[in-house]
Motif scaffolding. Structure first.
Motif, PDB file in Angstrom:
ATOM      1  N   ARG A 182       0.830  -1.212   0.000  1.00  0.00           N
ATOM      2  CA  ARG A 182       0.000   0.000   0.000  1.00  0.00           C
ATOM      3  C   ARG A 182       0.864   1.261   0.000  1.00  0.00           C
ATOM      4  NH1 ARG A 182      -5.150   0.143   3.697  1.00  0.00           N
ATOM      5  NH2 ARG A 182      -5.483   1.829   2.209  1.00  0.00           N
ATOM      6  N   TYR A 183       1.611   1.436  -1.073  1.00  0.00           N
ATOM      7  CA  TYR A 183       2.362   2.675  -1.234  1.00  0.00           C
ATOM      8  C   TYR A 183       1.385   3.838  -1.376  1.00  0.00           C
ATOM      9  CZ  TYR A 183       6.584  -0.093  -2.192  1.00  0.00           C
ATOM     10  OH  TYR A 183       7.646  -0.953  -2.099  1.00  0.00           O
ATOM     11  N   ARG A 184       1.796   4.968  -0.891  1.00  0.00           N
ATOM     12  CA  ARG A 184       0.930   6.151  -0.963  1.00  0.00           C
ATOM     13  C   ARG A 184       1.005   6.758  -2.368  1.00  0.00           C
ATOM     14  NH1 ARG A 184      -0.093   7.891   4.351  1.00  0.00           N
ATOM     15  NH2 ARG A 184       1.263   6.930   5.911  1.00  0.00           N
ATOM     16  N   PRO A 185      -0.121   6.956  -3.043  1.00  0.00           N
ATOM     17  CA  PRO A 185      -0.079   7.575  -4.372  1.00  0.00           C
ATOM     18  C   PRO A 185       0.266   9.057  -4.273  1.00  0.00           C
ATOM     19  CG  PRO A 185      -2.347   7.251  -3.672  1.00  0.00           C
ATOM     20  CD  PRO A 185      -1.490   6.575  -2.642  1.00  0.00           C
ATOM     21  N   GLN A 186       0.960   9.531  -5.272  1.00  0.00           N
ATOM     22  CA  GLN A 186       1.330  10.944  -5.269  1.00  0.00           C
ATOM     23  C   GLN A 186       0.100  11.844  -5.250  1.00  0.00           C
ATOM     24  OE1 GLN A 186       4.376  12.160  -8.082  1.00  0.00           O
ATOM     25  NE2 GLN A 186       3.358  14.120  -8.418  1.00  0.00           N
ATOM     26  N   GLY A 187      -0.957  11.407  -5.946  1.00  0.00           N
ATOM     27  CA  GLY A 187      -2.162  12.227  -6.030  1.00  0.00           C
ATOM     28  C   GLY A 187      -3.202  11.903  -4.983  1.00  0.00           C
ATOM     29  N   GLY A 188      -2.821  11.221  -3.909  1.00  0.00           N
ATOM     30  CA  GLY A 188      -3.813  10.809  -2.917  1.00  0.00           C
ATOM     31  C   GLY A 188      -4.026  11.777  -1.781  1.00  0.00           C
ATOM     32  N   GLY A 189      -3.329  12.899  -1.778  1.00  0.00           N
ATOM     33  CA  GLY A 189      -3.514  13.908  -0.742  1.00  0.00           C
ATOM     34  C   GLY A 189      -2.583  13.799   0.440  1.00  0.00           C
ATOM     35  N   ASP A 190      -1.657  12.821   0.423  1.00  0.00           N
ATOM     36  CA  ASP A 190      -0.748  12.647   1.553  1.00  0.00           C
ATOM     37  C   ASP A 190       0.497  13.531   1.465  1.00  0.00           C
ATOM     38  OD1 ASP A 190      -2.337  10.781   2.802  1.00  0.00           O
ATOM     39  OD2 ASP A 190      -1.335   9.068   1.881  1.00  0.00           O
ATOM     40  N   TYR A 191       0.769  14.092   0.293  1.00  0.00           N
ATOM     41  CA  TYR A 191       1.998  14.860   0.082  1.00  0.00           C
ATOM     42  C   TYR A 191       1.675  16.332  -0.176  1.00  0.00           C
ATOM     43  CZ  TYR A 191       4.075  10.244  -0.402  1.00  0.00           C
ATOM     44  OH  TYR A 191       4.480   8.952  -0.170  1.00  0.00           O
ATOM     45  N   ASP A 192       2.557  17.207   0.331  1.00  0.00           N
ATOM     46  CA  ASP A 192       2.370  18.627   0.059  1.00  0.00           C
ATOM     47  C   ASP A 192       2.895  18.964  -1.336  1.00  0.00           C
ATOM     48  OD1 ASP A 192       5.157  18.847   0.228  1.00  0.00           O
ATOM     49  OD2 ASP A 192       5.135  19.551   2.292  1.00  0.00           O
ATOM     50  N   ARG A 193       2.922  20.230  -1.679  1.00  0.00           N
ATOM     51  CA  ARG A 193       3.288  20.631  -3.038  1.00  0.00           C
ATOM     52  C   ARG A 193       4.754  20.357  -3.352  1.00  0.00           C
ATOM     53  NH1 ARG A 193       0.860  26.301  -4.882  1.00  0.00           N
ATOM     54  NH2 ARG A 193       1.640  25.418  -6.852  1.00  0.00           N
ATOM     55  N   SER A 194       5.565  20.233  -2.316  1.00  0.00           N
ATOM     56  CA  SER A 194       6.974  19.884  -2.525  1.00  0.00           C
ATOM     57  C   SER A 194       7.185  18.375  -2.565  1.00  0.00           C
ATOM     58  CB  SER A 194       7.836  20.503  -1.422  1.00  0.00           C
ATOM     59  OG  SER A 194       7.578  19.873  -0.177  1.00  0.00           O
ATOM     60  N   LEU A 195       6.086  17.611  -2.532  1.00  0.00           N
ATOM     61  CA  LEU A 195       6.089  16.140  -2.539  1.00  0.00           C
ATOM     62  C   LEU A 195       6.732  15.567  -1.283  1.00  0.00           C
ATOM     63  CD1 LEU A 195       6.803  15.312  -6.296  1.00  0.00           C
ATOM     64  CD2 LEU A 195       4.620  15.646  -5.109  1.00  0.00           C
ATOM     65  N   ARG A 196       6.581  16.283  -0.186  1.00  0.00           N
ATOM     66  CA  ARG A 196       7.005  15.813   1.126  1.00  0.00           C
ATOM     67  C   ARG A 196       5.768  15.348   1.871  1.00  0.00           C
ATOM     68  NH1 ARG A 196      11.287  16.496   4.699  1.00  0.00           N
ATOM     69  NH2 ARG A 196      10.725  16.737   6.894  1.00  0.00           N
ATOM     70  N   LEU A 197       5.876  14.195   2.549  1.00  0.00           N
ATOM     71  CA  LEU A 197       4.727  13.678   3.284  1.00  0.00           C
ATOM     72  C   LEU A 197       4.247  14.707   4.291  1.00  0.00           C
ATOM     73  CD1 LEU A 197       2.963  11.093   3.621  1.00  0.00           C
ATOM     74  CD2 LEU A 197       4.471  10.479   5.527  1.00  0.00           C
ATOM     75  N   ALA A 198       2.973  15.030   4.235  1.00  0.00           N
ATOM     76  CA  ALA A 198       2.408  16.058   5.102  1.00  0.00           C
ATOM     77  C   ALA A 198       2.460  15.613   6.564  1.00  0.00           C
ATOM     78  CB  ALA A 198       0.969  16.351   4.687  1.00  0.00           C
ATOM     79  N   PRO A 199       2.658  16.551   7.495  1.00  0.00           N
ATOM     80  CA  PRO A 199       2.706  16.215   8.919  1.00  0.00           C
ATOM     81  C   PRO A 199       1.430  15.500   9.361  1.00  0.00           C
ATOM     82  CG  PRO A 199       3.436  18.473   8.559  1.00  0.00           C
ATOM     83  CD  PRO A 199       2.874  17.995   7.254  1.00  0.00           C
ATOM     84  N   GLY A 200       1.623  14.487  10.198  1.00  0.00           N
ATOM     85  CA  GLY A 200       0.496  13.758  10.741  1.00  0.00           C
ATOM     86  C   GLY A 200      -0.032  12.639   9.867  1.00  0.00           C
ATOM     87  N   ARG A 201       0.528  12.485   8.672  1.00  0.00           N
ATOM     88  CA  ARG A 201       0.050  11.432   7.772  1.00  0.00           C
ATOM     89  C   ARG A 201       0.765  10.101   8.012  1.00  0.00           C
ATOM     90  NH1 ARG A 201      -3.259  13.331   3.571  1.00  0.00           N
ATOM     91  NH2 ARG A 201      -4.083  15.327   4.318  1.00  0.00           N
ATOM     92  N   GLU A 202       1.874  10.125   8.717  1.00  0.00           N
ATOM     93  CA  GLU A 202       2.653   8.904   8.899  1.00  0.00           C
ATOM     94  C   GLU A 202       1.959   7.944   9.868  1.00  0.00           C
ATOM     95  OE1 GLU A 202       4.214  11.909  11.909  1.00  0.00           O
ATOM     96  OE2 GLU A 202       3.565  11.874   9.804  1.00  0.00           O
ATOM     97  N   GLU A 203       2.226   6.648   9.655  1.00  0.00           N
ATOM     98  CA  GLU A 203       1.721   5.640  10.572  1.00  0.00           C
ATOM     99  C   GLU A 203       2.558   5.661  11.855  1.00  0.00           C
ATOM    100  OE1 GLU A 203      -0.968   4.016   9.780  1.00  0.00           O
ATOM    101  OE2 GLU A 203      -1.007   4.867   7.760  1.00  0.00           O
ATOM    102  N   ALA A 204       1.980   5.230  12.954  1.00  0.00           N
ATOM    103  CA  ALA A 204       2.681   5.227  14.232  1.00  0.00           C
ATOM    104  C   ALA A 204       3.957   4.404  14.132  1.00  0.00           C
ATOM    105  CB  ALA A 204       1.779   4.667  15.322  1.00  0.00           C
ATOM    106  N   GLY A 205       5.076   5.011  14.503  1.00  0.00           N
ATOM    107  CA  GLY A 205       6.345   4.313  14.516  1.00  0.00           C
ATOM    108  C   GLY A 205       7.043   4.225  13.175  1.00  0.00           C
ATOM    109  N   ALA A 206       6.419   4.722  12.108  1.00  0.00           N
ATOM    110  CA  ALA A 206       7.021   4.618  10.783  1.00  0.00           C
ATOM    111  C   ALA A 206       8.158   5.609  10.634  1.00  0.00           C
ATOM    112  CB  ALA A 206       5.974   4.867   9.700  1.00  0.00           C
ATOM    113  N   SER A 207       9.173   5.215   9.867  1.00  0.00           N
ATOM    114  CA  SER A 207      10.306   6.090   9.570  1.00  0.00           C
ATOM    115  C   SER A 207      10.919   5.640   8.262  1.00  0.00           C
ATOM    116  CB  SER A 207      11.346   6.048  10.695  1.00  0.00           C
ATOM    117  OG  SER A 207      11.886   4.739  10.827  1.00  0.00           O
ATOM    118  N   GLY A 208      11.811   6.456   7.709  1.00  0.00           N
ATOM    119  CA  GLY A 208      12.495   6.096   6.494  1.00  0.00           C
ATOM    120  C   GLY A 208      11.543   5.764   5.365  1.00  0.00           C
ATOM    121  N   PHE A 209      11.858   4.727   4.612  1.00  0.00           N
ATOM    122  CA  PHE A 209      11.012   4.345   3.493  1.00  0.00           C
ATOM    123  C   PHE A 209       9.615   3.925   3.966  1.00  0.00           C
ATOM    124  CE2 PHE A 209      15.124   2.961   1.244  1.00  0.00           C
ATOM    125  CZ  PHE A 209      15.285   4.210   0.671  1.00  0.00           C
TER     126      PHE A 209
END
Length: 252
Positions: A219-246
Motif C-alpha cells: 500500500r504505497y501512498r499515491p502521489q495524487g492521494g492527498g498525503d503529500y504537500d506541493r513539494s512532494l514531502r509527506l504532510a505532517p500527521g500522515r505517517e503511521e505510528a512508529g514509521a520512519s524512512g522508506f
C-alpha cells in the motif's frame, strides 16, 4: 492474465534460473499467457546511449529518448520490450541480488526500455506517476535470490532490511510508472540451499504464482492521494505510528 517474465542470470542452471522455470510452469499451468525476456540469452545491451535512437535534434538525452519514442525511432529491441509491457497484465522480475541491487543487465533493461514519454514525462509534460501513469493497472512482483542469511537483512542486520534494499526498485521504478507492486518473493541463504529446501521454496513460489491475481499489493501512498504537500514531502500527521524512512511511504 498476460504475464511478462524478465529474467537476469548468466547461468541457465542457476538457482535463479530454476526458480524462473518453476514460476513459468505454474503460470502456464494456471492458464496464463507467458512471455519471457531472458536478458543474457538475448545478449541485451545494458548501456543506454544515443545508438538507442536515430538522429534527434534534442540535446538532453532524457528528452531525446522521448522524442525518439514519439517519432517511432527507438531501436527495435527497445520497441519490442515496450510492446511486451503494454501487452502484459503482470510483470515478474527474476534476478539475484548483486551488490545490493539488480544485475547491471537488468538495470540496463530499465534504463533503455522505460523511456521518457513511454513510462514517464519530463520537461514540463510530466505524466502521472507514483500509483498512476502509463503502466497503471498492471501488477508487478520481484523474485529475488539472496546469498546471505535472512537475519543479516533484517532491521538490525548489517546489510539493512531487505525491504529497504528493494525499495528503489519496487517504489522508484515499478510503482513510479503506475504498477501495483506485490510483496516480493525473496529466497535467502541461497549459497547453502540444498535439494530438500529447494523443494520447499519451489512449493511456496508455485503458490505465490497461483495467487498472482489476488495478492494484496503493497500500500504505497499515491502521489495524487492527498498525503503529500506541493513539494512532494509527506504532510505532517500522515505517517503511521512508529514509521520512519522508506516506511513513511506505506499506508497501513
Amino acid at each position: 492474465m498476460n504475464v511478462l517474465v524478465v529474467y537476469a542470470h548468466p547461468k541457465p542452471d542457476s538457482l535463479t534460473g530454476a526458480l524462473k522455470d518453476v514460476a513459468v510452469r505454474q503460470l502456464r499451468a494456471d492458464g496464463h499467457e507467458v512471455r519471457i525476456t531472458d536478458l543474457y540469452a538475448m545478449g541485451w545491451k545494458a548501456a543506454a546511449d544515443t545508438d538507442d535512437f536515430g538522429p534527434v535534434e534534442e540535446t538532453n538525452f532524457m528528452l531525446a529518448s522521448g522524442v525518439a519514442y514519439r517519432d517511432g525511432m527507438l531501436s527495435p529491441d527497445i520497441r519490442a520490450e515496450q510492446e511486451k509491457l503494454l501487452w502484459a497484465d503482470a510483470v515478474v522480475l527474476h534476478f539475484p541480488l548483486w551488490w545490493f541491487g539488480m544485475p547491471a543487465i537488468m538495470k540496463g533493461w530499465v534504463d533503455r526500455v522505460l523511456t521518457c514519454d513511454f513510462a514517464y514525462g519530463a520537461g514540463g509534460k510530466a505524466l502521472p506517476r507514483y500509483g498512476a501513469g502509463a503502466l497503471a493497472g498492471r501488477r508487478a512482483m520481484l523474485v529475488v535470490s539472496v546469498g546471505g542469511k535472512q537475519p543479516s537483512y533484517s532491521d538490525r542486520g548489517i546489510n539493512g532490511p531487505v525491504d529497504d534494499l528493494l525499495f528503489p526498485i519496487q517504489h522508484g521504478i515499478l510503482y513510479y510508472t503506475g504498477m501495483d507492486v506485490l510483496p516480493p518473493f525473496v529466497v535467502h541463504d541461497t549459497i547453502r540451499l540444498g535439494a530438500e529446501r529447494f523443494d520447499d521454496v519451489a512449493h511456496d513460489l508455485r503458490r505465490r504464482m497461483s495467487e498472482l491475481a489476488e495478492v494484496e499489493p503493497i500500500r504505497y501512498r499515491p502521489q495524487g492521494g492527498g498525503d503529500y504537500d506541493r513539494s512532494l514531502r509527506l504532510a505532517p500527521g500522515r505517517e503511521e505510528a512508529g514509521a520512519s524512512g522508506f516506511g513513511l511511504h506505506v499506508a497501513s
